[in-house]
Design a protein around this motif. Structure first.
Motif, PDB file in Angstrom:
ATOM      1  N   ASP A 188       0.828  -1.212   0.000  1.00 24.75           N
ATOM      2  CA  ASP A 188       0.000   0.000   0.000  1.00 24.75           C
ATOM      3  C   ASP A 188       0.861   1.260   0.000  1.00 24.75           C
ATOM      4  O   ASP A 188       0.560   2.233  -0.684  1.00 24.75           O
ATOM      5  CB  ASP A 188      -0.932  -0.002   1.226  1.00 24.75           C
ATOM      6  CG  ASP A 188      -1.827   1.231   1.272  1.00 24.75           C
ATOM      7  OD1 ASP A 188      -2.686   1.371   0.384  1.00 24.75           O
ATOM      8  OD2 ASP A 188      -1.641   2.078   2.176  1.00 24.75           O
ATOM      9  N   ASP A 189       1.946   1.249   0.784  1.00 30.31           N
ATOM     10  CA  ASP A 189       2.797   2.443   0.845  1.00 30.31           C
ATOM     11  C   ASP A 189       3.557   2.666  -0.462  1.00 30.31           C
ATOM     12  O   ASP A 189       3.934   3.800  -0.771  1.00 30.31           O
ATOM     13  CB  ASP A 189       3.748   2.368   2.051  1.00 30.31           C
ATOM     14  CG  ASP A 189       3.008   2.640   3.364  1.00 30.31           C
ATOM     15  OD1 ASP A 189       1.928   3.268   3.325  1.00 30.31           O
ATOM     16  OD2 ASP A 189       3.503   2.215   4.431  1.00 30.31           O
TER      17      ASP A 189
ATOM     18  N   ASP B 239       0.533   4.051  -2.749  1.00 30.96           N
ATOM     19  CA  ASP B 239       0.138   5.401  -2.332  1.00 30.96           C
ATOM     20  C   ASP B 239       1.326   6.367  -2.290  1.00 30.96           C
ATOM     21  O   ASP B 239       1.140   7.536  -1.949  1.00 30.96           O
ATOM     22  CB  ASP B 239      -0.519   5.359  -0.938  1.00 30.96           C
ATOM     23  CG  ASP B 239      -1.869   4.644  -0.958  1.00 30.96           C
ATOM     24  OD1 ASP B 239      -2.382   4.378  -2.064  1.00 30.96           O
ATOM     25  OD2 ASP B 239      -2.415   4.364   0.131  1.00 30.96           O
TER      26      ASP B 239
ATOM     27  N   ARG C 210       4.963   5.627   8.056  1.00 26.19           N
ATOM     28  CA  ARG C 210       4.090   4.560   8.569  1.00 26.19           C
ATOM     29  C   ARG C 210       4.444   4.330  10.026  1.00 26.19           C
ATOM     30  O   ARG C 210       5.603   4.120  10.355  1.00 26.19           O
ATOM     31  CB  ARG C 210       4.290   3.303   7.726  1.00 26.19           C
ATOM     32  CG  ARG C 210       3.566   2.065   8.174  1.00 26.19           C
ATOM     33  CD  ARG C 210       2.067   2.161   8.056  1.00 26.19           C
ATOM     34  NE  ARG C 210       1.573   2.152   6.685  1.00 26.19           N
ATOM     35  CZ  ARG C 210       0.249   2.237   6.408  1.00 26.19           C
ATOM     36  NH1 ARG C 210      -0.652   2.323   7.366  1.00 26.19           N
ATOM     37  NH2 ARG C 210      -0.149   2.258   5.143  1.00 26.19           N
TER      38      ARG C 210
HETATM   39 MG    MG Z   1      -2.314   4.128   2.158  1.00 23.67          MG
END
Ligand code: MG
Ligand code: 2DE
Ligand code: MG
Ligand code: MG
Length: 329
Positions: free
Chosen positions: A80-81, A84, A89
């Motif tokens: 996801d990182d 995105d 995090r």
């Molecule tokens: Mg995200």
């Protein structure tokens, strides 16, 4: 040279490894980008601690299942990182920021591989199928989120009830797939591993608990993206509009402010769109209504638990249905 053992071949998920402190830093140490002393640490330690009062009530397979669910979750955050392009995090540089996109993707893949090995060793094909389907669900949710919901050809920019409800059904489906599926199927799998005569009824209750809990969790995540900043979240705030995403608060705001329609349609990409959308959300009851929807799901989660006999584990889950709403990070 000795012959390879089964453990060598599997690059074993070592059964004697302590359950609660397993680190997967090793994958990032395989291809060190810097000398060891300067090597960044992963912000995503695998964390799974059973409260001491509940420890005795879990079967070893259920504890392992929780670790597998955690590994899949962390793998999805690593990816996801990357997707995105998020730099932070849990208050530390994200894996792609610290190690680059390539190692972050590979780190997620590595965890999925280890999770698959551990999953197969549970020896229950119903559980294997259920949890394997979660991995596909996560991807489906992520792709659904990327898709254009409204096409300019259809001119669907006005907040008619039909258009809004269409947008809502896509949003809620995506929310189930990218977040609630893992919790719903993880809870159901735990009941399957527990066995027992109450089989179907408890399986359904566990699934409904996880589904509603997960929906509440992601709705609150989407609210906090508007309400909280980096300091409390440990990840960037205001990210969703920047990523072109219309979540609950923006969809409700659209019902109250038709000007939101064109912004959603062009994914907040034009100069000034993000600021305008943020202002429309602020002037609407979008955040409050999204919170109310999250609360309705958390209450439903609590309600479906009631078919279970009272126990310390049940009380812990009830407390969680409150925490999911009141959390600030
Ligand atoms: Mg995200
Ligand atoms: C969190 O959403 C993302 C959840 C699912 C991501 C799934 C991917 C498919 P957010 P935050 C990337 C690949 C799946 C694998 C490897 C199992 O709202 O706000 O972006 O915490 O989360 O960044
Ligand atoms: Mg995302
Ligand atoms: Mg988010």
């Amino acid at each position: 040279d000795r012959p390879l053992t089964r453990a060598d071949v599997l690059n074993d998920w070592n059964p004697s490894m302590p359950d609660t402190t397993t680190s997967f830093q090793t994958v990032f140490d395989l291809v060190p980008p810097t000398p060891p002393a300067e090597r960044p640490r992963m912000p995503l330690e695998l964390g799974f601690a059973v409260p001491p009062t509940l420890a005795g009530t879990l079967l070893p397979t259920q504890r392992r299942l929780a670790q597998i669910v955690e590994m899949i979750h962390v793998a999805s955050l690593l990816h996801d990182d990357v997707i995105d392009a998020s730099a932070l995090r849990r208050g530390a540089p994200s894996a792609p920021a610290a190690f680059g996109n390539k190692l972050a993707v590979l780190g997620g893949d590595f965890l999925l591989g280890r999770a698959s090995t551990a999953l197969s060793r549970l020896g229950d094909s119903e559980v294997v199928e259920l949890i394997a389907s979660v991995i596909a669900n996560l991807v489906e949710g992520e792709i659904l989120q990327m898709k254009d919901v409204f096409t300019p050809e259809l001119g669907l920019v006005a907040a008619t009830p039909a258009v809004c409800s269409d947008a809502w059904s896509v949003y809620l489906k995506k929310t189930y797939l990218k977040t609630a599926s893992l919790m719903a199927k993880g809870c159901r799998a735990s009941v399957i591993l527990g066995g027992g005569a109450q089989g179907e009824v408890w399986k359904e209750a566990a699934y409904a608990f996880g589904r509603n809990f997960g929906l509440a969790f992601q709705l609150v995540d989407d609210v906090l993206d508007y309400e909280a900043g980096e300091a409390t979240l440990g990840k960037p705030g205001g990210a969703d509009l920047q990523l072109g995403l219309a979540t609950g608060p923006a969809l409700y705001a659209w019902e109250e402010h038709p000007e939101m329609g064109p912004l959603i349609l062009r994914k907040f990409e034009q100069e000034g769109d993000v600021e305008l959308a943020r202002d429309l959300v602020r002037r609407s009851s979008g955040v409050a209504r999204t919170r109310a929807l999250a609360r309705a799901h958390s209450e439903k989660a609590r309600e479906v638990l009631q078919v279970l006999p009272d126990s310390e584990a049940k009380s812990a889950l009830e407390i969680l249905t409150d925490k999911v709403i009141t959390r600030t990070s």
